[in-house]
Design a protein around this motif. Structure first.
Motif, short mmCIF file in Angstrom:
data_model
loop_
_atom_site.label_atom_id
_atom_site.label_comp_id
_atom_site.label_asym_id
_atom_site.label_seq_id
_atom_site.Cartn_x
_atom_site.Cartn_y
_atom_site.Cartn_z
N GLN A 1 -13.93 32.30 -5.23
CA GLN A 1 -13.70 31.30 -6.26
C GLN A 1 -12.21 31.27 -6.63
O GLN A 1 -11.48 32.22 -6.36
CB GLN A 1 -14.53 31.63 -7.51
N PRO A 2 -11.74 30.18 -7.24
CA PRO A 2 -10.34 30.13 -7.69
C PRO A 2 -10.01 31.32 -8.58
O PRO A 2 -10.83 31.76 -9.39
CB PRO A 2 -10.26 28.81 -8.45
N ASN A 3 -8.81 31.85 -8.41
CA ASN A 3 -8.31 32.99 -9.18
C ASN A 3 -9.01 34.30 -8.87
O ASN A 3 -8.89 35.27 -9.62
CB ASN A 3 -8.36 32.71 -10.69
N GLU A 4 -9.77 34.33 -7.77
CA GLU A 4 -10.40 35.57 -7.31
C GLU A 4 -9.72 36.04 -6.03
O GLU A 4 -9.15 35.25 -5.29
CB GLU A 4 -11.89 35.36 -7.02
N VAL A 5 -9.81 37.32 -5.78
CA VAL A 5 -9.33 37.88 -4.52
C VAL A 5 -10.33 38.94 -4.05
O VAL A 5 -10.78 39.75 -4.85
CB VAL A 5 -7.91 38.47 -4.66
N HIS A 6 -10.71 38.86 -2.79
CA HIS A 6 -11.57 39.87 -2.19
C HIS A 6 -10.70 40.75 -1.30
O HIS A 6 -9.97 40.22 -0.44
CB HIS A 6 -12.68 39.22 -1.37
N THR A 7 -10.77 42.05 -1.47
CA THR A 7 -9.85 42.96 -0.78
C THR A 7 -10.59 44.09 -0.08
O THR A 7 -11.66 44.52 -0.49
CB THR A 7 -8.85 43.59 -1.77
#
Length: 484
Positions: A277-283
């Motif tokens: 989603q916008p403003n999310e980051v998966h790391t």
């Protein structure tokens, strides 16, 4: 000789192409030890190739290729020093030595020796417990060890399709460098007259043209234009990934993506992208021996790449190389390889979680990276001494879609952050980044656009001026500190 991991590690280290390696391997060959460690070499011991070209037996030729590789460390002529520079840029040059040692073992029989060598090499690679990625590299070099000489000496290098096809074969700059060096020393070791200055120049020209294609124009080609490569990825997909999900993820990525990442990594990237989603980051942050690898998937936004580089810089990480890709739909996949220069990850058990949480806050806009870095950038420990001015070069011809920006500078903490920050400040979009560190030198190739198009001349000049001012100002400031 390879019963334990320590022994296997010793053998792999032995093959690092430093001065003296040829002499040691020759002694081992003469007393029979080399064939005991590598019984695959028995079949070519004293083997004669009866033609007009080969002067040496196959085992002699094999050792001479390693002598040629070793000699590139202190190349005697300017023409050879350029090849020596490639050797010093390799991440794992011992893999090239291993490939040379095994590249002709298929000549024990009168068959297609390249394919037979790959088959016979499998037992040696198993015995040394070579990791899969490294194994793929060695097998590629053995399988295609004749290809670069065929193209360089028997094809029209003025035909752009010849270079394009060869670029598709090698796929990455690292494999190109290794295959170029293998070809050079392999041809030279046939006889004292085989590698003429003309042939050496043709080989270098093919390397340069292919390197330019891989770094300057390769971003134009998308995965969806490679049906054969796409079919392989689809055929091997696990049950939890649908064909539609996989195709959608790959469709906007550059074709080089398939050359850079194996199937397991590709499927992991697909899973990382789910539900973003916008403003999310998966790391994902993983350790591979002395190198850490950070993979992030997020949606594009201004200053994104610069902010990620800034976070790594804040925690004292020394970025060695990386890939940054953005699809037309705005999906971002960034992969950074870096060293834990400040021992933050090694000394703090919860460090990986802290870095990931900081990335979450930065991407969400809760943390301002310039403010975060301000105190650290003033630290004497943070700043590394540099002395050579940075060079900035624009190429607006090789790529149909991008203005390609090549920056060569002394490596220093925060360098990538400063470069990408300037790009964002001038409202340019970073669509593809090829990040590399060669010794103390950083070479960054950035594919940029502005409002979806290549930069016009005035925009290029402004960006070049801003980058030179920022990068060379830091050099001058650090030189002044050195004087004081």
């Amino acid at each position: 000789f390879a019963g334990t991991e320590a022994e296997r590690h010793q053998i792999r280290n032995l093959l690092y192409p430093r001065p003296g390696l040829y002499a040691r391997l020759s002694e081992m060959h003469d007393c029979g030890l080399l064939n005991r460690i590598f019984p695959e070499l028995e079949g070519i011991h004293g083997r004669v190739i009866r033609d007009f070209y080969h002067r040496y037996t196959v085992d002699e030729h094999t050792l001479l290729t390693i002598r040629g590789l070793e000699g590139l460390w202190n190349a005697p002529t300017p023409s050879r020093k350029r090849f020596g520079g490639l050797l010093q840029e390799l991440r794992s040059p011992e893999l090239l030595t291993l490939a040379l040692l095994l590249h002709d073992i298929g000549k024990a029989e009168d068959v297609d020796h390249a394919q037979e060598s790959v088959r016979l090499a499998a037992t040696a690679l198993d015995r040394l417990d070579i990791p899969q990625e490294a194994r793929d590299t060695v097998e590629f070099l053995i399988r295609h060890h004749l290809e670069m000489s065929r193209v360089a000496f028997r094809r029209d290098l003025d035909d752009p399709q010849v270079v394009e096809r060869f670029a598709h074969l090698v796929g990455t700059e690292e494999l190109l460098k290794m295959l170029c060096l293998l070809t050079l020393v392999d041809v030279e070791a046939v006889s004292s007259t085989t590698l003429t200055p003309w042939k050496e120049e043709l080989l270098w020209r093919l390397y340069v043209d292919t390197y330019n294609h891989l770094t300057l124009g390769y971003g134009d080609e998308l995965v969806r234009h490679d049906p054969a490569g796409l079919a392989v990825v689809i055929a091997g997909r696990p049950e939890d990934i649908t064909e539609a999900e996989l195709t959608q993820f790959l469709s906007g990525l550059p074709r080089r993506y398939l050359a850079l990442f194996g199937l397991a990594s590709i499927y992991r990237h697909v899973r990382l992208a789910r539900g973003i989603q916008p403003n999310e980051v998966h790391t994902v942050l993983e350790n591979h021996d002395d190198v850490w690898e950070l993979t992030i998937v997020t949606l594009d936004k201004p200053y994104l790449f610069s902010n990620v580089a800034g976070v790594l810089s804040y925690f004292g990480m020394d970025i060695h190389r990386g890939q940054a890709m953005t699809t037309p739909e705005g999906l971002v996949l960034d992969v950074f390889e870096f060293a834990d220069a400040g021992s933050f990850l090694r000394q703090n058990p919860g460090a990986t979680g802290e870095i990931c949480r900081m990335l979450d806050r930065v991407v969400a806009g809760w943390v301002d990276v310039p403010t975060l870095l301000r105190g650290r950038e003033g630290s004497v420990l943070y700043r590394r001494r540099t002395g050579n001015p940075a060079t900035v070069h624009f190429d607006n011809e090789h790529s149909k879609k991008y203005s390609v920006l090549e920056i060569v500078a002394d490596d220093a903490p925060g360098l990538l952050y400063r470069i990408s920050r300037v790009v964002s400040e001038l409202e340019c979009d970073l669509d593809l980044a090829l990040i590399g560190t060669e010794g103390r030198k950083a070479i960054d190739v950035l594919h940029v656009t502005k409002a979806g198009r290549k930069l016009v001349e005035a925009e290029q000049a402004r960006l070049m001026e801003s980058l030179e001012r920022v990068l060379n100002a830091s050099v001058a400031g650090e030189a002044a500190d050195e004087t004081r």
